[in-house]
Design a protein around this motif. Structure first.
Motif, mmCIF file in Angstrom:
data_model
loop_
_atom_site.group_PDB
_atom_site.id
_atom_site.type_symbol
_atom_site.label_atom_id
_atom_site.label_comp_id
_atom_site.label_asym_id
_atom_site.label_seq_id
_atom_site.Cartn_x
_atom_site.Cartn_y
_atom_site.Cartn_z
ATOM 1 N N ALA A 181 -129.979 31.475 -32.656
ATOM 2 C CA ALA A 181 -131.189 31.949 -32.597
ATOM 3 C C ALA A 181 -132.221 32.053 -34.101
ATOM 4 O O ALA A 181 -133.326 32.128 -34.033
ATOM 5 N N TYR A 182 -131.155 32.781 -35.013
ATOM 6 C CA TYR A 182 -131.858 32.851 -36.193
ATOM 7 C C TYR A 182 -132.278 31.679 -36.860
ATOM 8 O O TYR A 182 -133.596 31.511 -37.513
ATOM 9 N N VAL A 183 -131.360 30.398 -36.787
ATOM 10 C CA VAL A 183 -131.973 29.187 -37.299
ATOM 11 C C VAL A 183 -133.060 28.645 -36.630
ATOM 12 O O VAL A 183 -133.845 28.424 -37.385
ATOM 13 N N ALA A 184 -133.134 28.656 -35.462
ATOM 14 C CA ALA A 184 -134.203 28.181 -34.666
ATOM 15 C C ALA A 184 -135.406 28.996 -35.128
ATOM 16 O O ALA A 184 -136.453 28.231 -35.274
ATOM 17 N N LYS A 185 -135.508 30.057 -35.208
ATOM 18 C CA LYS A 185 -136.720 31.146 -35.349
ATOM 19 C C LYS A 185 -137.342 30.636 -36.897
ATOM 20 O O LYS A 185 -138.575 30.346 -36.908
ATOM 21 N N ARG A 186 -136.370 30.708 -37.833
ATOM 22 C CA ARG A 186 -136.503 30.269 -39.258
ATOM 23 C C ARG A 186 -137.359 28.835 -39.169
ATOM 24 O O ARG A 186 -138.446 28.577 -39.832
ATOM 25 N N GLU A 187 -136.704 27.759 -38.469
ATOM 26 C CA GLU A 187 -137.144 26.495 -38.630
ATOM 27 C C GLU A 187 -138.443 26.371 -37.790
ATOM 28 O O GLU A 187 -139.380 25.669 -38.239
ATOM 29 N N GLN A 188 -138.768 27.214 -36.770
ATOM 30 C CA GLN A 188 -139.852 27.173 -36.002
ATOM 31 C C GLN A 188 -141.148 27.654 -36.958
ATOM 32 O O GLN A 188 -142.365 27.187 -37.142
ATOM 33 N N VAL A 189 -140.597 28.637 -37.768
ATOM 34 C CA VAL A 189 -141.825 29.374 -38.443
ATOM 35 C C VAL A 189 -142.062 27.989 -39.573
ATOM 36 O O VAL A 189 -143.346 28.066 -40.077
ATOM 37 N N LYS A 190 -141.252 27.543 -40.353
ATOM 38 C CA LYS A 190 -141.253 26.628 -41.179
ATOM 39 C C LYS A 190 -142.231 25.342 -40.612
ATOM 40 O O LYS A 190 -143.026 24.867 -41.409
ATOM 41 N N ALA A 191 -141.936 24.931 -39.501
ATOM 42 C CA ALA A 191 -142.905 23.857 -39.052
ATOM 43 C C ALA A 191 -144.165 24.272 -38.670
ATOM 44 O O ALA A 191 -145.106 23.716 -39.000
ATOM 45 N N LEU A 192 -144.364 25.437 -38.231
ATOM 46 C CA LEU A 192 -145.680 26.091 -38.208
ATOM 47 C C LEU A 192 -146.470 26.138 -39.296
ATOM 48 O O LEU A 192 -147.502 25.555 -39.194
ATOM 49 N N LYS A 193 -145.769 26.472 -40.426
ATOM 50 C CA LYS A 193 -146.511 26.648 -41.698
ATOM 51 C C LYS A 193 -146.760 25.244 -42.266
ATOM 52 O O LYS A 193 -147.979 24.985 -42.772
ATOM 53 N N CYS A 194 -146.022 24.023 -41.829
ATOM 54 C CA CYS A 194 -146.402 22.816 -42.165
ATOM 55 C C CYS A 194 -147.637 22.065 -41.449
ATOM 56 O O CYS A 194 -148.095 21.231 -41.880
ATOM 57 N N HIS A 195 -147.997 22.869 -40.341
ATOM 58 C CA HIS A 195 -148.873 22.133 -39.273
ATOM 59 C C HIS A 195 -150.133 23.026 -39.284
ATOM 60 O O HIS A 195 -151.098 22.393 -38.513
ATOM 61 N N VAL A 196 -150.136 24.089 -40.031
ATOM 62 C CA VAL A 196 -151.445 24.890 -40.008
ATOM 63 C C VAL A 196 -152.061 24.957 -41.496
ATOM 64 O O VAL A 196 -151.279 24.852 -42.313
ATOM 65 N N ASP A 197 -153.369 25.254 -41.509
ATOM 66 C CA ASP A 197 -153.982 25.464 -42.732
ATOM 67 C C ASP A 197 -153.724 26.721 -43.176
ATOM 68 O O ASP A 197 -154.300 27.733 -42.694
ATOM 69 N N THR A 198 -152.692 26.966 -44.195
ATOM 70 C CA THR A 198 -152.353 28.409 -44.290
ATOM 71 C C THR A 198 -153.224 29.181 -45.152
ATOM 72 O O THR A 198 -153.135 30.372 -45.359
#
Length: 221
Positions: A179-196
């Motif tokens: 669960a921890y790794v999934a959430k961490r990687e989802q946040v990383k992917a989100l940051k890569c696909h949005v204009d931060t």
């Protein structure tokens, strides 16, 4: 077959805000399909290796067809059987190790006094960092060393489940780590696909259980 967590398991998970049962169900389903495909491929590869070993073993023994009658065929048969058994055993060991890794954890002996457990993590068809716990080999009733993140309640789990329910402890720890790794990687992917520079993604804790996404208001004009 993956066993679903019991109500007691859910209690431990939900107490710490890491209950992602739907995500874990998807991961388990994908993992099951990948495991079946991997085992099928390993069987095919093992059969090819076995055929190769038998043929090469036979060729090594009978190098000259003109001398075939002078060869002790019992010795030939014995060597072929030995090669077959060795290949089969090697295949079985590899299958067991692969199955354990796909299941999420493997055990080993460390410094001849600890039982070590390696907990593999994976998400979206990729393996990530493993975590380790070490218990006394002769009396696995406590966890003496570990590399599990601090926010996972490993001491509480060990106190409630050891020494009688080691398998449940490992299963719960593995679910929490996934669960921890999934959430961490989802946040990383989100940051890569949005204009931060426009959309802010804030993580409030190390466990990634509290993530804030700030989207600016549209221009009122």
């Amino acid at each position: 077959m993956t066993k679903r967590p019991s109500e007691e398991d859910d209690f431990f998970i939900s107490d710490h805000g890491l209950n992602t049962e739907s995500e874990l169900d998807i991961l388990r389903s994908k993992l099951s399909r990948l495991e079946e495909e991997k085992i099928a491929l390993k069987h095919k590869l093992a059969e090819e290796k076995l055929a190769y070993l038998i043929s090469t073993s036979f060729a090594d023994i009978i190098q000259d067809p003109r001398r075939q009658k002078a060869i002790d065929m019992k010795e030939v048969h014995k060597k072929i059987i030995q090669q077959t058994v060795a290949a089969t055993q090697a295949r079985r060991v590899q299958e067991v190790m692969s199955s354990y890794r796909l299941a999420g954890y493997t055990t080993f002996t460390f410094q001849n006094k600890y039982m070590g457990v390696r907990l593999d993590t994976f998400y979206n068809r990729h393996y990530y960092e493993p975590y380790y716990i070490f218990l006394p080999k002769d009396k696995p009733d406590i966890i003496e060393r570990h590399t599990v993140p601090f926010f996972i309640p490993i001491k509480l789990l060990a106190k409630r489940l050891l020494p009688d329910n080691l398998d449940s402890l490992l299963r719960i720890l593995h679910d929490l780590l996934l669960a921890y790794v999934a959430k961490r990687e989802q946040v990383k992917a989100l940051k890569c696909h949005v204009d931060t520079s426009i959309i802010k993604v804030n993580v409030d804790d190390a466990s990634f259980s509290a993530v804030e996404i700030i989207v600016p208001d549209e221009d009122p004009r």
